[in-house]
Motif scaffolding. Structure first.
Motif, mmCIF file in Angstrom:
data_model
loop_
_atom_site.group_PDB
_atom_site.id
_atom_site.type_symbol
_atom_site.label_atom_id
_atom_site.label_comp_id
_atom_site.label_asym_id
_atom_site.label_seq_id
_atom_site.Cartn_x
_atom_site.Cartn_y
_atom_site.Cartn_z
ATOM 1 N N LEU A 166 16.250 29.690 37.093
ATOM 2 C CA LEU A 166 15.278 28.710 36.233
ATOM 3 C C LEU A 166 13.638 29.350 36.818
ATOM 4 N N ALA A 167 14.132 29.855 38.458
ATOM 5 C CA ALA A 167 12.028 30.510 38.281
ATOM 6 C C ALA A 167 12.099 31.432 37.668
ATOM 7 N N GLY A 168 13.269 32.336 37.090
ATOM 8 C CA GLY A 168 13.073 32.942 36.103
ATOM 9 C C GLY A 168 12.116 33.529 34.958
ATOM 10 N N GLU A 169 12.284 32.061 34.336
ATOM 11 C CA GLU A 169 11.811 31.165 33.315
ATOM 12 C C GLU A 169 10.086 30.840 33.074
ATOM 13 N N ASP A 170 9.957 30.844 33.931
ATOM 14 C CA ASP A 170 8.614 30.169 34.707
ATOM 15 C C ASP A 170 7.723 30.637 35.758
ATOM 16 N N GLU A 171 7.017 30.998 35.596
ATOM 17 C CA GLU A 171 6.314 32.391 36.954
ATOM 18 C C GLU A 171 5.585 30.707 38.180
ATOM 19 N N ARG A 172 5.619 30.197 37.690
ATOM 20 C CA ARG A 172 4.898 28.565 38.588
ATOM 21 C C ARG A 172 6.136 28.237 39.589
ATOM 22 N N ILE A 173 7.904 29.146 39.278
ATOM 23 C CA ILE A 173 8.854 28.490 40.218
ATOM 24 C C ILE A 173 8.613 29.514 41.246
ATOM 25 N N ARG A 174 9.016 29.351 42.617
ATOM 26 C CA ARG A 174 9.539 29.854 43.427
ATOM 27 C C ARG A 174 10.914 29.276 44.187
ATOM 28 N N VAL A 175 11.680 30.517 44.454
ATOM 29 C CA VAL A 175 12.754 29.358 45.163
ATOM 30 C C VAL A 175 12.923 29.670 46.495
ATOM 31 N N LEU A 176 13.326 28.750 47.561
ATOM 32 C CA LEU A 176 13.566 29.226 49.114
ATOM 33 C C LEU A 176 15.187 28.974 49.212
ATOM 34 N N HIS A 177 15.844 29.855 50.198
ATOM 35 C CA HIS A 177 17.130 29.251 50.151
ATOM 36 C C HIS A 177 16.883 29.670 52.009
ATOM 37 N N LYS A 178 17.773 28.187 52.355
ATOM 38 C CA LYS A 178 17.864 28.301 53.798
ATOM 39 C C LYS A 178 19.310 27.757 53.888
ATOM 40 N N GLU A 179 19.603 27.900 54.979
ATOM 41 C CA GLU A 179 21.139 26.658 55.372
ATOM 42 C C GLU A 179 21.269 25.840 55.478
ATOM 43 N N ASN A 180 22.646 24.719 55.389
ATOM 44 C CA ASN A 180 22.088 23.579 54.946
ATOM 45 C C ASN A 180 21.622 22.597 56.196
ATOM 46 N N GLY A 181 20.567 21.849 55.761
ATOM 47 C CA GLY A 181 20.249 21.133 57.291
ATOM 48 C C GLY A 181 19.471 19.569 56.809
ATOM 49 N N GLY A 182 19.815 19.905 55.309
ATOM 50 C CA GLY A 182 19.701 17.798 54.639
ATOM 51 C C GLY A 182 18.455 17.714 53.922
ATOM 52 N N SER A 183 18.189 17.156 52.713
ATOM 53 C CA SER A 183 16.985 16.800 52.439
ATOM 54 C C SER A 183 15.672 17.228 53.148
ATOM 55 N N SER A 184 15.438 16.012 53.935
ATOM 56 C CA SER A 184 14.310 16.386 55.306
ATOM 57 C C SER A 184 14.045 18.004 55.894
ATOM 58 N N SER A 185 14.427 18.208 56.465
ATOM 59 C CA SER A 185 14.843 19.801 56.762
ATOM 60 C C SER A 185 13.882 20.736 55.393
ATOM 61 N N ALA A 186 14.595 20.622 54.681
ATOM 62 C CA ALA A 186 14.340 21.003 52.694
ATOM 63 C C ALA A 186 13.456 20.730 52.658
ATOM 64 N N ARG A 187 12.456 19.767 52.963
ATOM 65 C CA ARG A 187 11.277 19.976 52.554
ATOM 66 C C ARG A 187 10.287 20.228 53.109
ATOM 67 N N ASN A 188 11.037 19.840 54.751
ATOM 68 C CA ASN A 188 9.736 20.445 55.627
ATOM 69 C C ASN A 188 9.437 22.245 55.599
ATOM 70 N N LEU A 189 10.345 22.273 55.119
ATOM 71 C CA LEU A 189 10.677 23.920 54.778
ATOM 72 C C LEU A 189 9.349 24.160 53.941
ATOM 73 N N ALA A 190 9.471 23.800 52.495
ATOM 74 C CA ALA A 190 8.441 23.670 51.745
ATOM 75 C C ALA A 190 6.647 23.118 51.355
ATOM 76 N N ILE A 191 6.679 22.425 52.714
ATOM 77 C CA ILE A 191 5.563 21.839 53.296
ATOM 78 C C ILE A 191 4.843 23.276 53.541
ATOM 79 N N ALA A 192 5.709 23.634 54.339
ATOM 80 C CA ALA A 192 4.806 24.859 55.286
ATOM 81 C C ALA A 192 4.843 26.063 54.724
ATOM 82 N N GLN A 193 5.658 26.192 53.663
ATOM 83 C CA GLN A 193 5.301 26.821 52.902
ATOM 84 C C GLN A 193 4.341 26.687 51.734
#
Length: 342
Positions: A66-93
């Motif tokens: 999906l990121a290849g379809e639109d240059e505005r998309i970035r994908v971050l890959h991480k170990e499973n930690g739940g939605s809060s940890s995923a949100r917090n990682l994205a906030i930091a970046q």
């Protein structure tokens, strides 16, 4: 460069960057609908962060596609930690001046972020929110969780906290656009459900005010199998216990910063505990269940205050009294009445 692309680029430069954060976990079937509803926004200056939270079904690879379809998309890959940890990682970046959040099984209307940013500009707030509706797995519309206003409403922090405590306000960050400064020393609590409520209540004093806009542009998809949507009748979601803990947190904040909301905060504490007791499987209503035991103790300890509370109705007080006296027996009576009504 075509005239159309030149005009779009000029418009994007005049508008602040919005970062839309989507935690992603094992959601192959619904992720394209979610992402395409964001890329189709009439507000074009977006950064879209898909956070693959350790998916095991190929969702991470789909996010990359999906990121290849639109240059505005970035994908971050991480170990499973739940939605809060995923949100917090994205906030930091995140690079955006404002942050929005979409759950990966939900989708949004094309003009959602244009309306939200427009509300922020017009009413001079750091947070704008808009209404949501809820759709079940068969495509049927469910009753509204919160009723959107008929016209824009600007709330002070105290006014909106009251709306939340009266179960009229929407605590979800998915319906909001928030200035990134409000996240500088805060994040979503890890390992908790109802985490949006806790963070929003902590954020309100710094936000100062909030605008709530009419309409329902966020669509919640009621998918069996998500955190609070289980089919097993013996499953008891942790969200009910976390809501009780959040009620205690809100009561502390109200006592410290908003003493006029003391009675409303007590009402909220009663309601959250009654919700817990109305949903916990009867088999788990035992003396070995420490949380259950403490909730019943709280109802008994605060019974006199609740009876003198002007915000609680006579029906509320009746349920409080009955659950304080014999919670398990009351649930058994409820179950028998339900069977008799079939």
């Amino acid at each position: 460069m075509t005239n159309e692309k030149f005009e779009q680029k000029t418009q994007m430069q005049a508008e602040p960057l919005l970062t839309i954060i989507v935690p992603v976990y094992n959601i192959l079937e619904y992720l394209p609908r979610c992402v395409h509803s964001i890329t189709a926004q009439t507000y074009k200056n977006l950064e879209i962060l898909l956070v693959d939270d350790g998916s095991t079904d190929g969702t991470g690879e789909l996010a990359d596609e999906l990121a290849g379809e639109d240059e505005r998309i970035r994908v971050l890959h991480k170990e499973n930690g739940g939605s809060s940890s995923a949100r917090n990682l994205a906030i930091a970046q995140a690079k955006g001046e404002y942050l929005g959040f979409v759950d990966s099984d939900d989708f949004v209307e094309p003009d959602m972020y244009e309306k939200l940013y427009g509300g922020i500009v017009k009413y001079g707030t750091l947070i704008a929110q808009i209404g949501r509706d809820e759709i079940d797995a068969e495509g049927n519309m469910l009753p509204n969780i919160c009723e959107p206003p008929a016209e824009p409403m600007v709330y002070s922090a105290a006014e909106f906290l009251k709306e939340l405590l009266m179960h009229r306000g929407d605590c979800s960050f998915c319906t909001k656009l928030v200035h990134r400064s409000l996240f500088e020393d805060k994040g979503f609590p890890i390992g908790l459900l109802n985490e949006d409520f806790r963070l929003l209540v902590e954020m309100l004093p710094q936000a100062g005010k909030l605008v709530s806009l009419p309409g329902q542009t966020y669509h919640v998809f009621y998918r069996i199998g998500s955190n609070t949507r289980k089919a097993d009748k013996e499953h008891f979601s942790r969200v009910y216990g976390d809501c009780v803990d959040n009620a205690d947190m809100a009561a502390e904040i109200a006592a410290k910063d908003y003493p006029a909301l003391k009675d409303v905060a007590l009402r909220f504490g009663v309601f959250q505990r009654l919700e817990y007791l109305l949903h916990i499987p009867i088999s788990q209503m035992t003396g070995e269940n420490e949380q259950y035991r403490n909730i019943v103790k709280w109802l008994r300890r605060n019974w006199l205050k609740a009876m003198g509370n002007s915000v609680l109705t006579a029906k509320n007080k009746c349920y409080h009294t009955l659950f304080a006296i014999a919670p398990r027996k009351l649930r058994e009576i409820h179950r028998m009445m339900g069977r008799a009504g079939k």
